[in-house]
Write an enzyme that holds these catalytic residues in place. Structure first.
Site, PDB file in Angstrom:
ATOM      1  N   LYS A  18       0.818  -1.222   0.000  1.00 29.31           N
ATOM      2  CA  LYS A  18       0.000   0.000   0.000  1.00 29.31           C
ATOM      3  C   LYS A  18       0.847   1.264   0.000  1.00 29.31           C
ATOM      4  O   LYS A  18       0.609   2.177  -0.775  1.00 29.31           O
ATOM      5  CB  LYS A  18      -0.878   0.050   1.266  1.00 29.31           C
ATOM      6  CG  LYS A  18      -2.120  -0.759   1.204  1.00 29.31           C
ATOM      7  CD  LYS A  18      -2.879  -0.600   2.512  1.00 29.31           C
ATOM      8  CE  LYS A  18      -1.943  -0.870   3.642  1.00 29.31           C
ATOM      9  NZ  LYS A  18      -2.386  -1.354   4.869  1.00 29.31           N
ATOM     10  N   ARG A  94      -9.665   1.922   9.731  1.00 32.40           N
ATOM     11  CA  ARG A  94      -9.191   0.574   9.985  1.00 32.40           C
ATOM     12  C   ARG A  94     -10.194  -0.243  10.774  1.00 32.40           C
ATOM     13  O   ARG A  94     -10.002  -1.442  10.970  1.00 32.40           O
ATOM     14  CB  ARG A  94      -7.901   0.683  10.799  1.00 32.40           C
ATOM     15  CG  ARG A  94      -6.710  -0.026  10.152  1.00 32.40           C
ATOM     16  CD  ARG A  94      -5.759  -0.311  11.224  1.00 32.40           C
ATOM     17  NE  ARG A  94      -4.369  -0.547  11.027  1.00 32.40           N
ATOM     18  CZ  ARG A  94      -3.488   0.094  10.300  1.00 32.40           C
ATOM     19  NH1 ARG A  94      -3.829   1.039   9.506  1.00 32.40           N
ATOM     20  NH2 ARG A  94      -2.234  -0.230  10.351  1.00 32.40           N
ATOM     21  N   ARG A 131      11.490  -6.435   5.248  1.00 31.69           N
ATOM     22  CA  ARG A 131      11.252  -5.012   4.996  1.00 31.69           C
ATOM     23  C   ARG A 131      12.189  -4.119   5.821  1.00 31.69           C
ATOM     24  O   ARG A 131      12.371  -4.308   7.013  1.00 31.69           O
ATOM     25  CB  ARG A 131       9.790  -4.662   5.335  1.00 31.69           C
ATOM     26  CG  ARG A 131       9.518  -3.160   5.253  1.00 31.69           C
ATOM     27  CD  ARG A 131       8.062  -2.868   5.094  1.00 31.69           C
ATOM     28  NE  ARG A 131       7.315  -2.915   6.346  1.00 31.69           N
ATOM     29  CZ  ARG A 131       6.023  -2.615   6.429  1.00 31.69           C
ATOM     30  NH1 ARG A 131       5.342  -2.292   5.350  1.00 31.69           N
ATOM     31  NH2 ARG A 131       5.402  -2.673   7.590  1.00 31.69           N
ATOM     32  N   ARG A 163      11.574  -1.532  10.937  1.00 29.74           N
ATOM     33  CA  ARG A 163      10.581  -0.901  11.807  1.00 29.74           C
ATOM     34  C   ARG A 163      10.444  -1.689  13.099  1.00 29.74           C
ATOM     35  O   ARG A 163      10.484  -2.910  13.081  1.00 29.74           O
ATOM     36  CB  ARG A 163       9.223  -0.857  11.081  1.00 29.74           C
ATOM     37  CG  ARG A 163       8.908   0.505  10.517  1.00 29.74           C
ATOM     38  CD  ARG A 163       7.721   0.459   9.609  1.00 29.74           C
ATOM     39  NE  ARG A 163       6.516  -0.063  10.273  1.00 29.74           N
ATOM     40  CZ  ARG A 163       5.307  -0.037   9.686  1.00 29.74           C
ATOM     41  NH1 ARG A 163       5.171   0.462   8.486  1.00 29.74           N
ATOM     42  NH2 ARG A 163       4.262  -0.529  10.319  1.00 29.74           N
ATOM     43  N   ARG A 174      -0.533  -7.852  14.119  1.00 28.36           N
ATOM     44  CA  ARG A 174      -1.149  -6.901  13.185  1.00 28.36           C
ATOM     45  C   ARG A 174      -1.965  -7.604  12.120  1.00 28.36           C
ATOM     46  O   ARG A 174      -3.035  -7.139  11.740  1.00 28.36           O
ATOM     47  CB  ARG A 174      -0.065  -6.024  12.547  1.00 28.36           C
ATOM     48  CG  ARG A 174       0.280  -4.825  13.414  1.00 28.36           C
ATOM     49  CD  ARG A 174       1.713  -4.400  13.256  1.00 28.36           C
ATOM     50  NE  ARG A 174       2.031  -3.976  11.915  1.00 28.36           N
ATOM     51  CZ  ARG A 174       3.185  -4.245  11.284  1.00 28.36           C
ATOM     52  NH1 ARG A 174       4.099  -4.978  11.870  1.00 28.36           N
ATOM     53  NH2 ARG A 174       3.399  -3.783  10.089  1.00 28.36           N
TER      54      ARG A 174
END
Ligand code: ADP
Ligand code: ZN
Length: 226
Positions: A18, A94, A131, A163, A174
């Site tokens: 996204k 969300r 990532r 992150r 998540r």
């Protein structure tokens, strides 16, 4: 007759791509990319008291309480003619409560479409584990793309890090939350005739083309000409 940019919401699992696609769409249509996650990370980095309170939710991969999120996002949507120019919302709404709050501010007709960027869970798990992200400009790195100089952003020279919420534990939390809280939103948009599904499995350039095609097709229906 003035034309405006599209008003979009983008949905998709963590790691669906996204963020990358939103940056491209925002340049293509000249509309602001409003990412709730980025906004909260800026707050956190500022070291403010509000940021401190967000810290414990974000590090653990938990959702920030709806009332906090709604206040911040309503404020952002009220800024510099955002509604008139068009926008792309990433990471918000969300939950169904957040979606309902959004439509307290926005007439349902004002939203052009909600795009569900679909990628299978095993693929996103693989992507998230590798990532890395630039601390300064938010540029993503990962499997297919590593910085030319280890740990240094190609684009801005900032530090490229993992992150804090990209740990295995926080990732699975998540993804579970996405399934429980955010997936119901897909049906919510569908009944309001806003949902468009786009297959997110391919090279980033291919996905961008798919998205632009899906958006333009919707715009051609004359919905965004005023
Ligand atoms: P991801 O989609 O990979 O979880 P984001 O950058 O969108 O990452 O969000 C990071 C974190 O910020 C979330 O895990 C959550 O703690 C918080 N957050 C962002 N947007 C929302 C939202 N709309 N509602 C609640 N919490 C949010
Ligand atoms: Zn950078």
């Amino acid at each position: 007759m003035a034309t405006r940019g599209p008003r979009l919401v983008i949905l998709g699992k963590q790691g669906a791509g996204k963020g990358t696609q939103c940056v491209r769409l925002s340049r293509h249509y000249l509309i602001p990319h409003i990412s709730s996650g980025d906004m909260f990370r800026v707050e956190l980095k500022s070291g403010s008291e509000a940021g401190e309170r967000l810290n414990k939710f974000m590090r653990a991969g938990e959702l920030i309480p709806d009332d906090v999120v709604i206040e911040v996002m309503a404020h952002r949507l009220g800024q510099d003619g955002t509604r008139d120019k068009g926008f792309i919302l990433d990471g918000f709404p969300r939950t169904t409560t957040q979606a309902e709050a959004l439509f307290d501010h926005l007439d349902t007709a004002e939203l052009d479409m909600a795009i569900d960027l679909q990628v299978p869970t095993d693929v996103v798990l693989h992507r998230l584990a590798s990532r890395r992200v630039c601390q300064d400009c938010g540029q993503n790195y990962g499997l297919g793309k590593i910085p030319k100089h280890d740990g240094i952003c190609d684009r801005c020279g900032g530090e490229v890090i993992q992150r804090e919420d990209d740990t295995t534990e926080a990732i699975s939390r998540r993804l579970n939350l996405y399934e429980q809280q955010t997936e119901p939103l897909i049906a919510w948009y569908l009944t309001r005739d806003k949902l468009v599904t786009v297959d997110g499995l391919n090279e980033p350039d291919v996905i961008t083309k798919r998205l632009v095609r899906a958006i333009d097709r919707r715009l051609e229906w004359g919905q965004v000409r005023e």
